[in-house]
Design a protein around this motif. Structure first.
Motif, short mmCIF file in Angstrom:
data_model
loop_
_atom_site.label_atom_id
_atom_site.label_comp_id
_atom_site.label_asym_id
_atom_site.label_seq_id
_atom_site.Cartn_x
_atom_site.Cartn_y
_atom_site.Cartn_z
N HIS A 2 -2.08 -4.09 4.87
CA HIS A 2 -1.84 -3.71 6.26
C HIS A 2 -3.15 -3.43 6.97
O HIS A 2 -4.08 -2.87 6.38
CB HIS A 2 -0.91 -2.48 6.34
CG HIS A 2 -1.53 -1.22 5.80
ND1 HIS A 2 -2.02 -0.22 6.63
CD2 HIS A 2 -1.77 -0.81 4.54
CE1 HIS A 2 -2.50 0.76 5.87
NE2 HIS A 2 -2.37 0.43 4.60
N ASP A 21 0.40 3.76 1.72
CA ASP A 21 0.39 4.32 3.08
C ASP A 21 1.82 4.60 3.56
O ASP A 21 2.70 3.73 3.46
CB ASP A 21 -0.30 3.29 4.01
CG ASP A 21 -0.57 3.88 5.39
OD1 ASP A 21 0.39 4.31 6.06
OD2 ASP A 21 -1.74 3.89 5.81
N SER A 25 -4.11 0.52 -1.28
CA SER A 25 -4.63 -0.80 -0.91
C SER A 25 -4.03 -1.96 -1.72
O SER A 25 -4.70 -2.97 -1.94
CB SER A 25 -6.17 -0.85 -0.98
OG SER A 25 -6.70 0.12 -0.11
N CYS A 28 0.85 -1.19 0.00
CA CYS A 28 0.00 0.00 0.00
C CYS A 28 0.89 1.25 0.00
O CYS A 28 2.00 1.24 0.51
CB CYS A 28 -0.91 0.00 1.23
SG CYS A 28 -2.09 1.39 1.24
N CYS A 53 -5.89 -0.12 6.92
CA CYS A 53 -5.75 0.45 5.58
C CYS A 53 -6.92 1.40 5.27
O CYS A 53 -8.08 0.99 5.29
CB CYS A 53 -5.69 -0.66 4.54
SG CYS A 53 -5.37 -0.04 2.87
N GLY A 54 -6.59 2.64 4.99
CA GLY A 54 -7.61 3.66 4.73
C GLY A 54 -8.45 3.35 3.50
O GLY A 54 -9.64 3.65 3.46
CO CO Z 1 -3.43 1.14 3.02
#
Ligand code: CO
Length: 221
Positions: A106, A52, A75, A50, A109-110
């Motif tokens: 993870h 992130d 993602s 990801c 994850c947003g």
């Molecule tokens: Co994520």
């Protein structure tokens, strides 16, 4: 100069200072470090993670430059029309002949969280819709999980496994695998609450047979 500009200048001054220190440290240990690095790459692993900022691929694996071919997006998706991700997969498997493909999601994850909520995120909608598709594929299992956090964690895991399956669907993977029995595909989740990497023990061999019953491209040697 305004406050933000000063802050940015300080940040980037720091970045270049860090870089100079890094060059000095590496060169002190091995004066030929960078000339060897410039000769070429031969990574054994493709890592799809990801974007992130907390999921830094190399750092969490203790890997060094030259060891891991990395692709990151929101993602950790390997979409069937995503030229970017598919080009990375094509090059990593077809040209670099990596031995392992890792899809690493993870917890927290947003992107996965956003896909679980009723909201219009514009351009992100079609991207996140594929996570909603993962939910739909596994709806019975997910809907049976009463706890919201547990269900969220499980969707993170299932999404990672679906992206592993997406790798198996590609022609470059099927050709390479028929010929060399490689690469192996792995599903991992990074748990930033503990810093631990979790191996989901993706049933690679089992899934391969099942997936190829539908997605076999008839690739021959
Ligand atoms: Co994520």
């Amino acid at each position: 100069m305004n406050f933000m500009a000063d802050r940015e200048r300080t940040f980037f001054d720091k970045v270049f200072e860090n870089n100079r220190k890094w060059v000095a440290e590496k060169s002190a240990v091995d004066p030929a470090y960078f000339s060897k690095l410039a000769e070429g790459q031969n990574p054994e692993v493709l890592f799809v993670g990801c974007s992130d900022s907390r999921v830094s691929a190399e750092e969490l694996m203790g890997a060094h430059p030259g060891e891991v071919f990395v692709h990151r997006n929101i993602s950790n998706m390997v979409g069937s029309t995503d030229l970017n991700a598919l080009s990375v997969v094509e090059y990593a498997i077809g040209a670099l002949q990596v031995k392992h493909v890792v899809i690493c999601g993870h917890y927290g994850c947003g992107g996965v969280k956003a896909a679980m909520q009723a909201q219009d995120l514009g351009l992100l909608n079609p991207w996140l819709r594929r996570i909603r598709d993962v939910y739909r594929l596994h709806r019975a299992e997910l809907d049976a999980i009463a706890d919201d956090h547990e269900r969220y964690d499980r969707l993170v895991e299932l999404n990672v496994e679906e992206q592993c399956i997406n790798v198996i669907k590609t022609a470059v993977f099927q050709k390479a695998y028929l010929k060399t029995r490689a690469p192996a595909v792995h599903a991992w989740v990074f748990d930033m609450r503990t810093g631990r990497l979790v191996d989901l023990h993706f049933d690679f061999a089992g899934k391969l047979g099942e997936i190829r019953q539908i997605y076999d491209l008839g690739t021959s040697l």
